[in-house]
Design a protein around this motif. Structure first.
Motif: not given
Length: 171
Positions: A100, A103-104, A107, A118, A121-122, A124
């Motif tokens: 997790v 990717p944050i 980005a 973010i 796109s993710q 979260v």
């Protein structure tokens, strides 16, 4: 907790001075991003060879190295990541799982995405993204003291990406 890695760092530097060997730092991009490293401890060294490689990529590379025979002990790859500064400690005690987190961080660091981008796109939570961004920004003072990083991505830490140390910014 930080005394242990600082003692190790001093011992490694003493050996380096005695033998002329180069000390390589052990921090990866995920840890460096969030400040999950100890000044004068695991940050000690002359070169950060995996400083531009995310933790999930370090594990993937390690499995690739082990593809034909076990070079890296399997226990190292299967136990939960930990700084091992206290009994039972796991990185997930204070960080989201690297699947997790990475990717944050990617980005934010490499794509210059905002917290809202973010989240969109993710998928979260905004509070989690804000926490990670805050960790990245608060840890700049450590990164500016870090060994040079071998650049392998579009944006590495060091001269590739810097934040002001004394500026206050709302995320």
């Amino acid at each position: 907790e930080n005394l242990q890695p600082r003692i190790r760092g001093s011992l490694l530097m003493a050996l380096s001075n005695k033998t002329g060997a180069l000390v390589l730092t052990t921090g990866n991009k995920s840890e460096m991003a969030c400040g999950y490293c100890t000044l004068y401890g695991d940050m000690v060294g002359a070169l950060a060879v995996i400083g531009d490689v995310y933790k999930t990529e370090v594990y993937a590379l390690s499995r690739w190295v082990n593809r034909e025979r076990e070079v890296i002990p399997e226990d190292t790859l299967t136990k939960p990541p930990s700084a091992e500064l206290r009994p039972g400690q796991k990185d997930t005690d204070s960080l989201p799982p690297y699947e997790v987190l990475d990717p944050i961080v990617r980005a934010y660091i490499e794509e210059y995405s905002s917290a809202e981008e973010i989240v969109r796109s993710q998928g979260v939570e905004l509070e989690l993204v804000r926490k990670v961004i805050r960790l990245v920004e608060l840890s700049e003072y450590k990164r500016q003291q870090a060994a040079p990083v071998l650049k392998v991505s579009r944006k590495s830490f060091g001269m590739g990406r810097r934040f002001p140390i004394a500026a206050r910014r709302e995320v």
